[in-house]
Design a protein around this motif. Structure first.
Motif, PDB file in Angstrom:
ATOM      1  N   MET A   8       0.859  -1.178   0.000  1.00  0.00           N
ATOM      2  CA  MET A   8       0.000   0.000   0.000  1.00  0.00           C
ATOM      3  C   MET A   8       0.895   1.228   0.000  1.00  0.00           C
ATOM      4  SD  MET A   8      -3.018   0.968   2.704  1.00  0.00           S
ATOM      5  CE  MET A   8      -3.747  -0.646   2.593  1.00  0.00           C
ATOM      6  N   ASP A  13      -5.610   5.110   0.399  1.00  0.00           N
ATOM      7  CA  ASP A  13      -5.853   3.710   0.741  1.00  0.00           C
ATOM      8  C   ASP A  13      -5.705   3.486   2.250  1.00  0.00           C
ATOM      9  OD1 ASP A  13      -6.348   3.058  -1.905  1.00  0.00           O
ATOM     10  OD2 ASP A  13      -4.290   2.392  -2.280  1.00  0.00           O
ATOM     11  N   PHE A  14      -4.687   4.114   2.841  1.00  0.00           N
ATOM     12  CA  PHE A  14      -4.517   4.023   4.293  1.00  0.00           C
ATOM     13  C   PHE A  14      -5.741   4.597   4.991  1.00  0.00           C
ATOM     14  CE2 PHE A  14      -0.076   3.432   3.238  1.00  0.00           C
ATOM     15  CZ  PHE A  14       0.418   2.660   4.275  1.00  0.00           C
ATOM     16  N   ILE A  18      -8.372   2.556   7.469  1.00  0.00           N
ATOM     17  CA  ILE A  18      -8.429   2.908   8.885  1.00  0.00           C
ATOM     18  C   ILE A  18      -9.794   3.475   9.262  1.00  0.00           C
ATOM     19  CG2 ILE A  18      -7.494   4.480  10.626  1.00  0.00           C
ATOM     20  CD1 ILE A  18      -4.731   4.031   9.267  1.00  0.00           C
ATOM     21  N   HIS A  32      -6.409  -3.042  10.686  1.00  0.00           N
ATOM     22  CA  HIS A  32      -7.592  -2.461  10.054  1.00  0.00           C
ATOM     23  C   HIS A  32      -7.736  -3.103   8.675  1.00  0.00           C
ATOM     24  CE1 HIS A  32      -7.603   1.010  12.864  1.00  0.00           C
ATOM     25  NE2 HIS A  32      -6.300   0.837  12.827  1.00  0.00           N
ATOM     26  N   GLY A  46      -0.398  -2.204   4.206  1.00  0.00           N
ATOM     27  CA  GLY A  46       0.419  -1.076   4.623  1.00  0.00           C
ATOM     28  C   GLY A  46       0.727  -1.162   6.107  1.00  0.00           C
ATOM     29  N   VAL A  48       1.924   1.080   9.738  1.00  0.00           N
ATOM     30  CA  VAL A  48       2.067   2.349  10.429  1.00  0.00           C
ATOM     31  C   VAL A  48       2.835   2.066  11.717  1.00  0.00           C
ATOM     32  CG1 VAL A  48       0.873   4.245  11.548  1.00  0.00           C
ATOM     33  CG2 VAL A  48      -0.103   3.213   9.487  1.00  0.00           C
ATOM     34  N   VAL A  84      -4.237  -2.519   6.923  1.00  0.00           N
ATOM     35  CA  VAL A  84      -3.221  -1.684   7.555  1.00  0.00           C
ATOM     36  C   VAL A  84      -2.891  -2.299   8.909  1.00  0.00           C
ATOM     37  CG1 VAL A  84      -2.694   0.579   8.550  1.00  0.00           C
ATOM     38  CG2 VAL A  84      -3.933   0.425   6.395  1.00  0.00           C
ATOM     39  N   ARG A  86      -1.007  -1.500  12.297  1.00  0.00           N
ATOM     40  CA  ARG A  86      -0.457  -0.391  13.084  1.00  0.00           C
ATOM     41  C   ARG A  86       0.197  -0.963  14.329  1.00  0.00           C
ATOM     42  NH1 ARG A  86      -3.071   2.594  17.009  1.00  0.00           N
ATOM     43  NH2 ARG A  86      -5.079   1.877  16.244  1.00  0.00           N
TER      44      ARG A  86
END
Length: 126
Positions: A8, A13-14, A18, A32, A46, A48, A84, A86
């Motif tokens: 990603m 997209d993020f 989220i 997420h 992706g 984070v 995502v 995180r």
């Protein structure tokens, strides 16, 4: 490493994953996921990892570990989905095995599967 087509890169997209996706949280990470109807595209993943996790070296180590773990689990994700991962601050000191177990539990929750391995749970709940 994740395949290039599964990374990603776009901020939109993020944000979609989220803000509009489902969430499953664990002590070391929060996952997420937004399912989309675009079945012709591979899932995008992706990561984070904020400064709260640690310095640059620590953040990069956590990110590399999470990428490695997701590479082996990419086939579990529905096509076209946005995911995502995180990292929370405890991820910095977590062992690789703990990150793997917590990622598995979070993914199982998001994918609607009941964990077949009760040992994967680290908090004693079912």
């Amino acid at each position: 490493m994740l395949p290039s087509g599964s990374r990603m890169r776009r901020g939109e997209d993020f944000a979609v994953a989220i803000r509009r996706g489902d969430r499953a949280g664990r002590r070391t990470l929060v996952v997420h996921m937004k399912r989309r109807d675009e079945l012709d595209t591979p899932p995008l993943v992706g990561f984070v990892v904020s400064r709260a996790v640690g310095g640059a070296v620590t953040r990069n180590l956590v990110k590399r570990r999470l990428r490695h773990l997701m590479r082996d689990r990419l086939h579990l994700l529905p096509r076209g989905s946005l995911l995502v991962v995180r990292a929370n601050p405890p991820a910095a000191s977590a062992r690789f095995e703990r990150l793997a177990a917590e990622l598995d539990v979070a993914l199982d929750r998001l994918l609607g599967r009941r964990g077949s391995d009760p040992q994967a749970r680290t908090d004693g709940r079912r």
